[in-house]
Scaffold this active site. Structure first.
Site: not given
Ligand code: PGA
Length: 250
Positions: A9, A11, A96, A98, A168, A174, A213
């Site tokens: 992803n 983003k 997601h 976010e 997640e 992140g 992460s």
């Molecule tokens: P990250 O994000 O690996 O940077 O923690 C994962 C995601 O939000 O899909």
């Protein structure tokens, strides 16, 4: 046997030129990854067409990061599921955290989006996960079960067979904090049980990814868990070497 998947992803990162370069690097290294592991990349909308071209001839799949809850028409700024298919996508991330957190994505909207994605031939990578307060209050199983039920229980078995689930935990995205393999496994097992309560044996065929992460140093331990079938990778998917190293962790 359910599929192992490692999905990147991206983003809101990379220019188009940087995205093409990254996609080409992933495609070039994808032959190192065993055929039992499906690689998928999810660049921003602007990158989809040239990235589709860049990965042509490789086994890398293309995903969007979202799609509209409408089929077409006067919805300025939105991108419809059939447009994603015409751009070369086979998948789209939906729900997601976010998008749930910053763009008001609700379960009701996600029902529509998931159904439209499937009707147009896309496999949704449907994301669920609790935030830190919910985890600390011990509500994570309830929160995640409700997210699964509210959206996926509206599907037919035929539709459900197209869905990839990504767990997640919001507190791990992140932040550098990964769920332990035990924490991830117990939620993945719970998700599979919730799916089984409605869809029976189909639950064994559903791919459930871990995200938050995930990186080369922790992927092996996570992927060794019986109900973890791969990863949805954010930060570490922006480096082709790290992304491929994660895919080599099965
Ligand atoms: P990250 O994000 O690996 O940077 O923690 C994962 C995601 O939000 O899909």
């Amino acid at each position: 046997m359910r599929k192992n998947i490692v999905a990147g992803n991206w983003k809101m990162n990379t220019t188009v030129a940087e995205g093409i370069e990254l996609a080409k690097a992933v495609a070039a290294k994808s032959s190192e990854v065993p055929a039992s592991v499906k690689l998928i990349i999810a660049p921003p909308f602007t990158h989809l067409v040239p990235v589709a071209e860049a990965i042509k001839g490789s086994c890398v799949g293309l995903s969007a990061q979202n799609c509209a809850d409408k089929e077409k028409g006067a919805y300025t700024g939105e991108v419809a599921a059939d447009m994603l298919v015409s751009a070369g996508c086979g998948y789209t991330i939906l729900g997601h955290s976010e998008r749930r957190q910053y763009y008001g994505e609700t379960d009701e909207k996600l029902v529509v989006k998931v159904k439209l994605a499937i009707a147009n031939g896309l496999s949704p990578i449907f994301c669920v996960g609790e935030n830190l307060d919910e985890r600390e209050a011990g509500r994570h199983f309830d929160v995640v079960s409700a997210q699964v039920k509210n959206v996926l229980y509206t599907l037919s078995a035929e539709e459900m067979a197209k869905v990839i689930i990504a767990y997640e935990p919001v507190w791990a995205i992140g932040t550098g904090k990964t769920a332990t393999a035990e924490q991830a496994q117990e939620i993945h097992a719970c998700i599979r049980k919730v799916v089984a309560e409605k869809f029976g044996d189909l639950a064994d065929e559903i791919t459930i990814l871990y995200g938050g992460s995930c990186k080369p140093s922790n992927a092996k331990e996570l992927f060794a868990c019986p109900d973890i079938d791969g990863g949805l990778i954010g930060g570490a998917s922006l480096k082709a070497d790290d992304f491929i190293a994660i895919a080599l962790s099965f």
